[in-house]
Design an enzyme around this catalytic site. Structure first.
Site, PDB file in Angstrom:
ATOM      1  N   CYS A 142       0.786  -1.245   0.000  1.00  0.00           N
ATOM      2  CA  CYS A 142       0.000   0.000   0.000  1.00  0.00           C
ATOM      3  C   CYS A 142       0.814   1.288   0.000  1.00  0.00           C
ATOM      4  O   CYS A 142       1.990   1.301   0.353  1.00  0.00           O
ATOM      5  CB  CYS A 142      -0.902   0.071   1.218  1.00  0.00           C
ATOM      6  SG  CYS A 142      -1.933  -1.345   1.437  1.00  0.00           S
ATOM      7  N   ASN A 164      -0.833   1.132   5.644  1.00  0.00           N
ATOM      8  CA  ASN A 164       0.221   0.418   4.936  1.00  0.00           C
ATOM      9  C   ASN A 164       0.967  -0.417   5.945  1.00  0.00           C
ATOM     10  O   ASN A 164       1.473   0.112   6.930  1.00  0.00           O
ATOM     11  CB  ASN A 164       1.178   1.415   4.260  1.00  0.00           C
ATOM     12  CG  ASN A 164       2.374   0.706   3.628  1.00  0.00           C
ATOM     13  OD1 ASN A 164       2.276  -0.453   3.241  1.00  0.00           O
ATOM     14  ND2 ASN A 164       3.490   1.393   3.531  1.00  0.00           N
ATOM     15  N   GLY A 165       1.019  -1.712   5.687  1.00  0.00           N
ATOM     16  CA  GLY A 165       1.735  -2.587   6.605  1.00  0.00           C
ATOM     17  C   GLY A 165       0.959  -3.843   6.880  1.00  0.00           C
ATOM     18  O   GLY A 165      -0.002  -4.158   6.175  1.00  0.00           O
ATOM     19  N   GLY A 206       0.814   0.173  -5.173  1.00  0.00           N
ATOM     20  CA  GLY A 206      -0.431  -0.594  -5.189  1.00  0.00           C
ATOM     21  C   GLY A 206      -1.298  -0.210  -6.357  1.00  0.00           C
ATOM     22  O   GLY A 206      -1.588   0.968  -6.534  1.00  0.00           O
ATOM     23  N   TYR A 232      13.802  -2.503  -3.721  1.00  0.00           N
ATOM     24  CA  TYR A 232      12.883  -2.599  -4.842  1.00  0.00           C
ATOM     25  C   TYR A 232      11.660  -1.691  -4.792  1.00  0.00           C
ATOM     26  O   TYR A 232      11.283  -1.114  -5.801  1.00  0.00           O
ATOM     27  CB  TYR A 232      12.405  -4.048  -4.987  1.00  0.00           C
ATOM     28  CG  TYR A 232      11.373  -4.234  -6.052  1.00  0.00           C
ATOM     29  CD1 TYR A 232      11.712  -4.137  -7.407  1.00  0.00           C
ATOM     30  CD2 TYR A 232      10.035  -4.465  -5.727  1.00  0.00           C
ATOM     31  CE1 TYR A 232      10.751  -4.282  -8.398  1.00  0.00           C
ATOM     32  CE2 TYR A 232       9.073  -4.611  -6.724  1.00  0.00           C
ATOM     33  CZ  TYR A 232       9.432  -4.519  -8.047  1.00  0.00           C
ATOM     34  OH  TYR A 232       8.499  -4.663  -9.016  1.00  0.00           O
TER      35      TYR A 232
END
Lengths: 478, 478, 478, 478
Positions: free
Chosen positions: D15, D115-116, D41, D255
């Protein structure tokens, strides 16, 4: 308010063509070929096939992968197929201009896919309409099919030759009838076209990257002035036109073609890198980093860096998800322009003397925004180096150039342009350096957009007597 | 598995046309007109306009309300416009067939929208291709524009007249150039076309319901054989062709036209009801209720009920949300067919002798399913009455009929058909009764689909010498 | 400018529900059921299924036939399924409100589809949030699933019963767990719900037309206050709640339900026709024709015509292709409103005394336009007859009514309303006449929207002690 | 047959989040932020805003630029907004999982974007459902909103803190109520989160590239364990949790994050290049060219080239028009896989010893195809160098990793992997070299996916006593 992105501040190629003869999955191979040639046109695409004397066509607006579902591919039976990608010229983005165009005429049906631009299309069109012809699109291609239909030759390939004998300008053509494929490249060879082989089938495509994707064997270029007839008897080659000087479009190497394509006898990748090296030799500048405008400047920047020894940094980062529209806030952040596509990596640029490399400047507005972005990121100096000469003249052979009024170089001195884009220095690769770099082929390129030397009289007076007596007398050894 | 609904088991009209001259919102009015004529064609629609010597066209597949957004309407400036709805003939549902077709030829541009079918299109097409013409669609309309382009007349209206002098069959046409509108109806007057007025502008449309929607004043029919020229000088009427016997399509009244349209001098509503009454007189049967197949049988059922005194019940209920596809379960419930569209009200039908009224039977499969549905709902007897004669012959004047092999009445006796649809009795309105019912106009209808008497030689030999000397000599008083 | 059609000037049902237990094509059958119930809600639709202990759900905005492709149906395995159609309440058309809602809680998963409206939802919601519950939608359904999740009963059916014991108002519910279906109808029986059987599977649906489409056997209504448990042991029926007076929504018969549906023991078709007859007896008027507002007035107009002997004419014609938006010209034709949907057949109306029949008047604006249209078509007199009483009060049991301020009858006398709609006379069916017409069931209907007599305290104080001791003790004989 | 591209053979971030407080164009700025974070995302995106005590939300499946039209942005009034991009985890791509999730609870409304990944979500969820909570999605976020709703704290920020005190794992959160924004980052700081300022408004975003695009001033990172409250009183910072060791996700640098983003105190660009240099030092090989797998290997390849002195060549060319599906021919060309995305420039590779650089290997299948492609292009030797260590363990903190069984490195030795991908040599950057390269921060990264050392007990036992007494006592100096 949503804004459409300004027309990409680049020149545009008008088309890509593919043809397949003799493969049970002809439509699917053409689809793949168009996929690989998507960079040559994103407005519309189409595929026509021929099966047991009947022809089929599917056309659509948009990208190949969006237009063609497996259901639509299934509607395209047969082992003969041609296909076409078209670029969106502003304002005439309409389905009636999509190709291949499929027509019926006295001798049956034919389909045509055309890359290039005819110089005398208007005169021919005028003559044809005087005789009662009607035109439903603004495509040059419609001129060609009329000429073919009017030809009194018996054989289709001869009709094509007679038709082409009357046209001038750039064309890499794929034609199809119920039983054969005919391809042709104009005598100057402006646009690329190559021939390959897969499982006994022949493949023709604008660029060799098509052969790579479908794992066809690359055979050779279709030669300038060559006409190929592919049918159940195999492949026959003709050179029916007066030989002309070869005039390949240098912009194919500068910008249009994919770097992994072998065209005009060279890989575009290599040419671009050599341009960067030539530019480094010609217009050196003391600096800390060489930064490409991605992706158009990548390879020349790499060449510049190698030659100059100044480190190469990809300090302008592309957003890979740029869509077609984008909703700008009213205020106070205005004029996103290039910002939604690119961002500068501050750390790399801050306090540095930066050389920005791109392949060309059209209106100058994008370059100006990039220079500003680099300067905002803290650059001490911003030097712009362009891997081609200033574009001063319009192209009449298949590239969509803005009006001369809009070409910044045609109305401004180098110093004025430098000032406009706010660079500390600006240099273009000189025409003679660019051509010299092409070695023994240096005389075989069209450089009209740089020097106004148009290889084909743009008034369009005909000068290509056809050599019909040669028909069938040559067989190529491919 | 999703199934496409079987082609509606009905005959199909091929088109609707609208033209507007002299209104600042011409495109919007044409849009509204096409909206009102949507029943005449749902495959594709298009609008062309003319503004300051330039022509514009927007085409699309699907329904008018889906194709035209306000953005697209804005791309159609000008106070002259023509529009077209097209019906989807199986298998050739393609954008290249969408109209209006817009072409450039020796004298400028023109756009054309055509309702009808030419009988000698193939011969003309053949002659034209022999002279080198090319065809990009299978439309008759392309034949007409070629003929217009080939005409040596100076004035556009005369070119149109010369072109039409050479064609035979059915046409209600709207044409447009940069500065004028020309409309024409064939000498037999197969298809309807009417003229109206709004705010000083002229409106032409296939049916009068267009005038109702846009609140234009209905003036009159465009007469069989009449050509109208509408330009800045106002409206001029011409009758340049040899007079022919009027042969209006009776199926417009039976099924195609909207019941609220005034065509051929009568409201379709009234004709349909009279057909029902005539049917009641001709083929009475003792029964408890009269039930229409909605909506095609509504008005004839009402007439039948009024005349027979047997109560009218809307005992077959339509689902108003029928979409284009529909996912059928694998098993064990199969063959939904008409069931997703119609349902019987059991209470009304159970134990009753039921008369089912429809306007026509094509293949018989739908009627058979309806009879079964009514019987399953408990009907004691099911009598089918059809408000038109058996359809035995194909139409060559603009209606899409199945092959004769598929027309149940052309291969089966009345008794066989009754047996196939499993009705207790079956009667069609007799041709003479239907025509008599039209009163003094009874001789002015085409009944070829019932009796095979084709008013225009379907071999297509020409027989309409043009009377160009008449040009301009008549001015209509509208 | 494109205009969205004004909210249809009708009242709106909020939902349709379907459940299937024990059929290998459960999702497909639910899909067909929702298709048949599309008239009960067009905003969104969804299907949930259960397969081997796992639950699946697919939701979408729009019509059932557009949302569900065969690919999506394939994503819904299992032989248990429930489905839901939802009506679009202005402003909250959002995917988060689509049903069935599928949740996980202490005892596993459940899915719920709900038709109706709870009177004490807000109080319960408040109590639940005080205990820490969170709500993600504005649906009453979320209140019910919370109550079920909070129940301390072991068996799911008992949890449902305990939950429903605490709610008041209207509900026809379908619930599903991994292994069973539970359906429930509130003790007043406001909304319809019926039970059917197909190939050994049980089918539950809002209306019987679902059974007709899928060819299931109609068994019976789910009774007011009944809870059905359907699982591998078959079907069990419970009546766990204090018996209440039956209060079916009379508007289901007046407008919502399909005429071919058998609900509350009668076919809606018959009730509507009887309403027309009662209206003819109550409020006769000398006139020439009786004209329905299609399709809502069709059957009452038929009844009125039969009873009065005045001829029935379908003189208002519907455009079957009305889309969701429509581009109106700027000028001078304004306010199309009902014109794009309806047109009057002038011939029938001109010079006539016309009785217009509709089922109800909401704001009066549509009626006013229709009267104007009929008068413009030449009617000598226009009499309006409404087959239900004036709507004076809002509904709290599942119908979306406008504010009282918008209900023309709640703020205006009959004479003022007549004057507003410009009719020569206006009469509504009187409440007592309407109820009398229902015969011995006359006391079993809710008429709160007409008389303000709300059968369930709309303040929402609970009064339904649950009778858990009864669980399982009754087995229905279906 | 159309094939969906195999899940990109990469790891996936789950996310991106953005929040804006105090800007009149809050929704538009969040939109731009999500646009810049699209790489984090692509499954779904949503924006929630708050205006005068009311909250709004718009969610959709797909890319930000496709979901949000200006019309939808207009439905999001207010100067407070949060937004979310979500990655598509295979199989649960559903609208119910889209965020921000907007809920109502006892104290009003809140919206959350997360996010997570929480390690103890399942345990908490279990405990919550035992108390009667219901869950409508499989998101961890729903766990957090339940905890907040259950908190007995008065102030929203304290409710959030109490809730987070109970959860373990990775979170970078943006929350919004009617009047404030709260953001939080977990004590280990797994995921990035930064703070910026624009025109007096506060901006919070996953990566700094958001600030660049909207021209906000970058202020600083949100610290690990920090909670920020932004309301009309300005910004307040809290550190309510026990301090934990910082454990930033090294894969953000390897990345996920954009190279132009400053995260964890460094530009990702620089880190990637250093990784390449470290790799060159650690695993040199004699070769002719260094070739990146575009674009993931670009910067480490550049670093490798600089350090090794071996020329950098972009000899693998990306097709920029790769769509989501692609129709493969049946035969004989199969398994296009990576070929539609990449092509090798034969000229550069033929006869060369080639070093291919990528950032990671997941299943090995893509690497194998690339090696084959390079070898088919004529490479004499193919050496693969990976700029991160072998991925051996799954991530529990927000990255979607395949099962261990699918991770090639977890089941195969280096030699086996080399053999599988058919490279002449294969080397990964060693973990210690990678961490050393991070300098004094080397201990502050999570390397669990490489070494299995999970910083948070993945069994999820709680160990973070909350320090509520600290509330409000600290004010950050931003």
């Amino acid at each position: 308010m949503p804004i459409e992105f300004p027309a990409n501040d680049k020149f545009h190629e008008e088309c890509g063509v593919v043809a397949v003869y003799g493969h049970p999955e002809a439509a699917n191979l053409v689809y793949l070929g168009l996929y690989a040639l998507q960079h040559r046109g994103q407005e519309s695409a189409g595929i026509a096939t021929s099966d047991r004397g009947k022809m089929y066509v599917e056309l659509g607006m948009g990208l190949v992968a969006d237009i063609f579902t497996s259901q639509r591919i299934k509607k395209l039976p047969g082992n003969i197929a041609i296909g076409h990608n078209r670029y969106s010229t502003a304002g005439v983005s309409q389905i009636v201009n999509a190709q291949p165009c499929l027509i019926n005429y006295a001798k049956g049906s034919m389909a045509l896919a055309h890359n290039g631009n005819l110089v005398n299309a208007d005169q021919i069109r005028e003559a044809l309409v005087d005789e009662g012809a009607i035109f439903q699109s603004s495509n040059d291609s419609e001129v060609i099919v009329h000429l073919i239909a009017h030809s009194h030759q018996e054989l289709f390939v001869n009709r094509v030759i007679e038709a082409l004998a009357g046209v001038q300008g750039a064309y890499s053509l794929a034609l199809m009838t119920e039983h054969e494929v005919v391809v042709a490249r104009d005598p100057h060879g402006f646009r690329p076209l190559c021939l390959g082989r897969l499982d006994g089938a022949y493949i023709v495509a604008s660029e060799s990257c098509v052969m790579d994707l479908i794992e066809a064997e690359y055979l050779r270029e279709v030669e300038p002035g060559e006409v190929l007839l592919i049918n159940e008897d195999g492949l026959q080659s003709f050179f029916p036109f007066h030989r002309q000087e070869t005039r390949r479009c240098i912009f194919e190497h500068i910008y249009f073609a994919r770097p992994d394509s072998l065209i005009f006898g060279e890989y575009t990748y290599s040419v671009r890198k050599r341009m960067g090296k030539a530019l480094a030799n010609q217009s050196p500048v003391e600096a800390d980093i060489v930064v490409p405008v991605p992706d158009s400047g990548n390879l020349s920047a790499l060449g510049y860096s190698e030659e100059s020894g100044i480190p190469f940094e990809m300090a302008l980062i592309r957003n890979h998800y740029v869509g077609r529209t984008f909703i700008e806030p009213q205020s106070p952040i205005r004029h996103f322009g290039v910002k939604v596509k690119l961002n500068a990596v501050k750390k790399l640029i801050s306090g540095k003397r930066v050389i920005i490399i791109d392949d060309s400047i059209v209106r100058g507005t994008t370059s100006r925004k990039i220079v500003k972005m680099v300067r905002d990121a803290g650059a001490k100096e911003v030097h712009v180096r362009i891997s081609s000469p200033p574009t001063l003249f319009p192209c009449f052979y298949g590239i969509d150039t803005p009006n001369r009024d809009e070409l910044i170089a045609s109305r401004h001195t180098l110093e004025e342009t430098r000032n406009f884009i706010t660079a500390d220095s600006l240099e273009y690769l000189h025409l003679e350096n660019m051509l010299n770099m092409m070695g023994e082929d240096s005389g075989k390129f069209c450089s009209a957009c740089f020097d106004g030397q148009y290889p084909v009289d743009i008034d369009g007076r005909g000068h290509q007597p056809v050599q019909l007596q040669l028909f069938g007398s040559e067989t190529p050894d491919v």
